[in-house]
Design a protein around this motif. Structure first.
Motif, PDB file in Angstrom:
ATOM      1  N   TRP A 144     -14.331   2.598  -1.615  1.00 19.40           N
ATOM      2  CA  TRP A 144     -12.803   2.274  -1.429  1.00 19.40           C
ATOM      3  C   TRP A 144     -11.654   3.297  -1.968  1.00 19.40           C
ATOM      4  O   TRP A 144     -11.986   3.981  -2.865  1.00 19.40           O
ATOM      5  CB  TRP A 144     -12.858   0.924  -2.202  1.00 19.40           C
ATOM      6  N   SER A 145     -10.849   3.319  -1.297  1.00 21.80           N
ATOM      7  CA  SER A 145      -9.677   4.161  -1.506  1.00 21.80           C
ATOM      8  C   SER A 145      -8.680   3.613  -2.469  1.00 21.80           C
ATOM      9  O   SER A 145      -7.805   4.064  -3.003  1.00 21.80           O
ATOM     10  CB  SER A 145      -9.085   4.895  -0.201  1.00 21.80           C
ATOM     11  N   LEU A 160       0.717  -1.112   0.056  1.00 22.71           N
ATOM     12  CA  LEU A 160      -0.059   0.004   0.159  1.00 22.71           C
ATOM     13  C   LEU A 160       0.915   1.271  -0.042  1.00 22.71           C
ATOM     14  O   LEU A 160       0.532   2.110  -0.922  1.00 22.71           O
ATOM     15  CB  LEU A 160      -1.037  -0.140   1.398  1.00 22.71           C
ATOM     16  N   ARG A 161       1.997   1.304   0.755  1.00 20.47           N
ATOM     17  CA  ARG A 161       2.725   2.249   0.918  1.00 20.47           C
ATOM     18  C   ARG A 161       3.470   2.559  -0.521  1.00 20.47           C
ATOM     19  O   ARG A 161       3.689   3.494  -0.911  1.00 20.47           O
ATOM     20  CB  ARG A 161       3.922   2.131   2.044  1.00 20.47           C
ATOM     21  N   LYS A 162       4.055   1.441  -1.242  1.00 19.12           N
ATOM     22  CA  LYS A 162       4.642   1.659  -2.411  1.00 19.12           C
ATOM     23  C   LYS A 162       3.894   2.145  -3.494  1.00 19.12           C
ATOM     24  O   LYS A 162       4.162   2.911  -4.373  1.00 19.12           O
ATOM     25  CB  LYS A 162       5.107   0.431  -2.984  1.00 19.12           C
ATOM     26  N   ARG A 186      -6.950   5.581   7.338  1.00 18.74           N
ATOM     27  CA  ARG A 186      -7.524   4.810   5.876  1.00 18.74           C
ATOM     28  C   ARG A 186      -6.990   3.633   5.685  1.00 18.74           C
ATOM     29  O   ARG A 186      -7.544   2.830   5.193  1.00 18.74           O
ATOM     30  CB  ARG A 186      -7.542   5.764   4.990  1.00 18.74           C
ATOM     31  N   MET A 187      -5.780   3.632   5.983  1.00 20.46           N
ATOM     32  CA  MET A 187      -4.843   2.500   5.524  1.00 20.46           C
ATOM     33  C   MET A 187      -5.441   1.280   6.352  1.00 20.46           C
ATOM     34  O   MET A 187      -5.540  -0.100   5.904  1.00 20.46           O
ATOM     35  CB  MET A 187      -3.377   2.624   5.651  1.00 20.46           C
ATOM     36  N   GLY A 188      -5.765   1.485   7.578  1.00 24.51           N
ATOM     37  CA  GLY A 188      -6.180   0.388   8.683  1.00 24.51           C
ATOM     38  C   GLY A 188      -7.566  -0.120   8.167  1.00 24.51           C
ATOM     39  O   GLY A 188      -7.775  -1.275   8.070  1.00 24.51           O
ATOM     40  N   VAL A 189      -8.675   0.780   7.646  1.00 24.24           N
ATOM     41  CA  VAL A 189      -9.639   0.382   7.146  1.00 24.24           C
ATOM     42  C   VAL A 189      -9.563  -0.334   6.026  1.00 24.24           C
ATOM     43  O   VAL A 189     -10.287  -1.691   5.698  1.00 24.24           O
ATOM     44  CB  VAL A 189     -10.570   1.711   6.983  1.00 24.24           C
ATOM     45  N   GLU A 190      -8.780  -0.104   5.194  1.00 28.60           N
ATOM     46  CA  GLU A 190      -8.565  -0.964   3.849  1.00 28.60           C
ATOM     47  C   GLU A 190      -8.098  -2.104   3.982  1.00 28.60           C
ATOM     48  O   GLU A 190      -8.542  -3.115   3.448  1.00 28.60           O
ATOM     49  CB  GLU A 190      -7.835  -0.110   2.690  1.00 28.60           C
TER      50      GLU A 190
END
Length: 783
Positions: free
Chosen positions: A235-236, A164-166, A174-178
């Protein structure tokens, strides 16, 4: 295993009774049918004996659990316990199918989980459930690879985070939710496949759009089955990102990861996901476990968290109830998790969404997380949250000052009666409104709530509306894994009911929580022992005398006073010094009766030393009975010096360090070469003639002063300090001036002798170092 099968000649009677009367019923309630006792296990040239082995099949070819019984275990059953090591050796000999180890002496027990195909072993928070008889692996699908324990699962999660970071996704909520959404979709797909359906969590067609659509459908199906989630559809993540993540997770059987592992791994990863600028704080998992054990939630109770954050406290309560029910209920497998009485309220929409997905990962209805402002009564009513409708409130409240002009404050009686209103006070009053009569509140509170003079009215109100059951003091580093520090306590309160004034209140002083002020793990941890003390107190109403760094005791409710409710005011050891001084041959007086207590001052600008400057005495310059007027000491301008006349030093002033690591040092200003000022970390005691400065400094430096200062310190942050008002309360003996002079003379004489001895010791040390040079180099170098 029948009773007859248990009658083995090499089993003791106590062991037979333990297995028949406790172990077999317990394991059967967990859902296991195939159990064998006294199993011989070959290991090389020797044979090991397993007290019990639990199998997953009738032919007993798939051992799953090894049980080891001992006549007595230590209070904390760790990996180093010989019984654990013995059971682990048996498990290793039986093979990789053995996933769990249970060690017990009949009164204490501990589950351990073993990684598949590895030598790893970790404590398990919850016992493993028995196999689902309806589970069938379809022949159309290739079997997935089980996840081998905590570390592999954690590595998988971190690999996803790296992807996700790359691809441009930043750390944050938001990263936690996804991440949760993907895991929910994966788990649902595995359940569908287990029921005979086709696999959709797959990158087989290598089409990012198709794969993303399938993952989103799986997520929506899972949330729909649990009765919620329709409001969180955006969704992001890009389709390409989802495809990459699916490729990572597709080969693994996430269902093989127990709730123990999933919970532990998520909270370890989540603490790193939060962005520092998001202003979100969560509760470290060990503290959430402590709060839950103290609250003791029971099956059937309605439980609410009005500031639920990511839902950790509610999930801990759910796990605790399941653990208890597994050992008590004959119908454990028939309980529907959707019937749970859990309810969480969260103001931040994104945090609420993360909590909802955390609920879904644990099979709980995500709709039981409400995005609302708990402090607004109309919003609660519209959300279906009923006042006096709950048996238990678990709470880690937000902190901060509240302006008294907010219209919503009219609903809070404490806002009208207290000169200072904080968020934690409002949430405590709200919690009591939500509780039925006799309901319980388990909450973290900052120590300022328990000790600040400006909140005495709030404490008076609290004691009038609740019955305190426990007050547990935590060290400043307790919340470091969540990214913040501060001195806090845990309160257990019962909504007001008639009580006996002699009823005991559990008090505990926790010194170590398993990590230091940098959040790094340490070996010192009082929490396992404290959980034992909590269980003993709930069962018997008493506590054993402390035998470790943990100190526990009880006080009667009648001993609780609104003036202070923090640990220092309840500490029986702290009061011993005061009682001894009060019973002495000389009058005992409060410091404020014989001195003027003056606060030092802090300055933003320093100047070079010179005729137009004044020296600033900081805490480090105040030694025990001595002041270090170092040339490197900071100086302030005479203009700044003139702005703080009360803090200007005079010969004869007693300086006391009142903040930081040097708290409680005292020394006399015996001479001044020029203007001098005390810094903000130093308090000035100006005597009024009844006490000699040097005698006073010596008393404060002694155990008489330092014990009281340590007890009265208000460690609301990681930096301990003592308020001027509390310093006034320090008790000192006050002999006649002639006696003070005699004592001061004796102390000075001994200090002078000590300095002379130190000088002599230094000279002898230097002489010893030079002995070799004198003996072998003194006559010159050999030609």
């Amino acid at each position: 295993m029948s009773g007859k099968e248990n009658q083995q000649s090499d089993l003791g009677l106590w062991e037979i009774n333990l297995i028949n009367e406790k172990l077999l019923p317990y394991l059967r309630r967990l859902g296991y049918k195939y159990i064998e006792g006294n199993v011989s296990v070959p290991l090389g040239s020797r044979t090991l004996e397993a007290d019990c082995v639990v199998y997953l099949d009738e032919k007993k070819e798939k051992p799953f659990i090894v049980v080891e019984t001992k006549s007595a275990l230590r209070q904390e059953v760790t990996l180093l316990e010989p019984a654990v090591q013995q059971a682990f050796a048996v498990a290793t000999a039986l093979g990789g199918d053995v996933r769990y180890i249970l060690v017990t002496d009949g009164s204490k027990y501990q589950w351990f989980e073993r990684g598949v195909g590895t030598q790893s072993l970790v404590p398990a928070k919850y016992p493993p459930r028995g196999p689902n008889e309806s589970y069938q692996q379809t022949l159309l699908e290739l079997p997935l690879t089980p996840v081998a324990g905590v570390e592999q699962y954690l590595s998988l999660l971190e690999s996803v985070v790296d992807v996700l970071r790359k691809e441009g996704f930043v750390f944050g909520l938001r990263m936690g939710v996804e991440l949760n959404r993907i895991l929910i979709a994966k788990l649902h797909d595995e359940r569908v496949v287990a029921g005979g359906g086709g696999r959709r969590f797959s990158a087989e067609d290598n089409n990012a759009g198709v794969t993303a659509t399938k993952v989103k459908q799986l997520y929506e199906e899972a949330m729909s089955i649990l009765g919620g989630g329709g409001e969180y559809q955006n969704w992001s993540l890009s389709a390409g990102t989802l495809l990459t993540v699916v490729r990572l997770l597709e080969p693994y059987d996430i269902s093989s990861v127990t709730h123990n592992v999933r919970d532990r791994s998520f909270w370890r990863v989540f603490s790193r996901l939060l962005g520092k600028d998001e202003g979100i704080h969560t509760t470290p998992a060990p503290l959430a476990e402590l709060l839950t054990h103290l609250a003791d939630p029971a099956e059937g109770e309605r439980i609410v968290d009005p500031a639920c954050g990511t839902g950790l406290l509610l999930l801990e309560a759910y796990g605790y109830i399941n653990t208890r029910a597994s050992g008590e209920s004959e119908n454990d497998g028939q309980r529907d998790p959707r019937d749970t009485g859990l309810m969480g309220i969260e103001l931040n929409a994104e945090v609420a969404e993360l909590a909802a997905t955390n609920f879904a990962l644990n099979g709980l209805p995500p709709g039981h997380i409400i995005n609302a402002d708990s402090l607004l009564r109309p919003e609660l009513e519209q959300s279906g949250v009923r006042e006096e409708g709950y048996d238990l409130v678990v709470l880690h409240p937000p902190l901060g000052h509240v302006p008294k002009n907010g219209s919503f404050l009219r609903d809070f009686s404490v806002a009208h009666n207290s000169p200072r209103v904080t968020l934690e006070i409002l949430f405590i009053e709200l919690s009591l409104r939500l509780l039925r009569r006799g309901g319980r509140l388990a909450a973290f509170v900052p120590d300022t709530f328990l000790s600040s003079p400006s909140l005495v009215d709030a404490r008076e109100w609290l004691l009038g509306d609740t019955t305190p059951k426990a007050i547990i003091s935590l060290p400043p580093e307790a919340f470091m894994p969540a990214g913040h520090s501060g001195k806090a306590s845990v309160l257990l309160l019962e909504k007001r009911r008639p009580y006996d004034a002699s009823e005991p209140v559990l008090v505990a002083d926790v010194r170590a929580v398993g990590y230091d002020r940098f959040g790094e793990a340490t070996r010192e941890n009082d929490l396992p022992r404290l959980l034992e003390v909590v269980r003993q107190f709930k069962d018997e109403g008493t506590v054993e005398s402390s035998n470790s760094t943990l100190r526990t005791w009880t006080v009667e409710i009648s001993a609780l006073k609104a003036k202070r409710l923090d640990i220092t005011s309840l500490d029986p050891e702290g009061h011993e010094v005061v009682r001894a001084v009060s019973r002495g041959q000389y009058p005992a007086v409060k410091l404020g009766e014989v001195v003027e207590v003056i606060s030092g001052r802090n300055f933003k600008t320093y100047v070079d030393p010179g005729d137009d400057s004044a020296i600033l005495i900081q805490a480090g310059a105040v030694k025990d009975l001595e002041i270090d007027f170092a040339e490197t000491a900071p100086h302030i301008s005479l203009r700044d010096y003139e702005t703080a006349k009360r803090a200007q030093l005079l010969v004869g002033d007693v300086l006391v360090t009142s903040t930081g690591q040097y708290l409680g040092r005292a020394a006399v200003v015996e001479w001044l070469a020029g203007p001098a000022m005390a810094s903000g970390a130093v308090t000035v005691l100006r005597t009024r003639g009844d006490v000699l400065p040097f005698f006073l400094a010596a008393v404060i430096n002694s155990v008489i002063g330092k014990e009281q200062i340590n007890r009265l310190q208000a460690a609301a942050t990681a930096q301990p300090y003592i308020r001027r008002a509390d310093l006034n309360e320090v008790i000192i003996p006050l002999p006649p001036l002639a006696e003070q002079e005699a004592v001061a003379a004796q102390i000075l004489e001994r200090l002078t002798l000590a300095k002379d001895l130190r000088r002599q010791a230094y000279a002898l040390e230097e002489n010893a170092k030079a002995l070799i040079e004198t003996k072998f180099l003194g006559g010159g170098v050999n030609e």
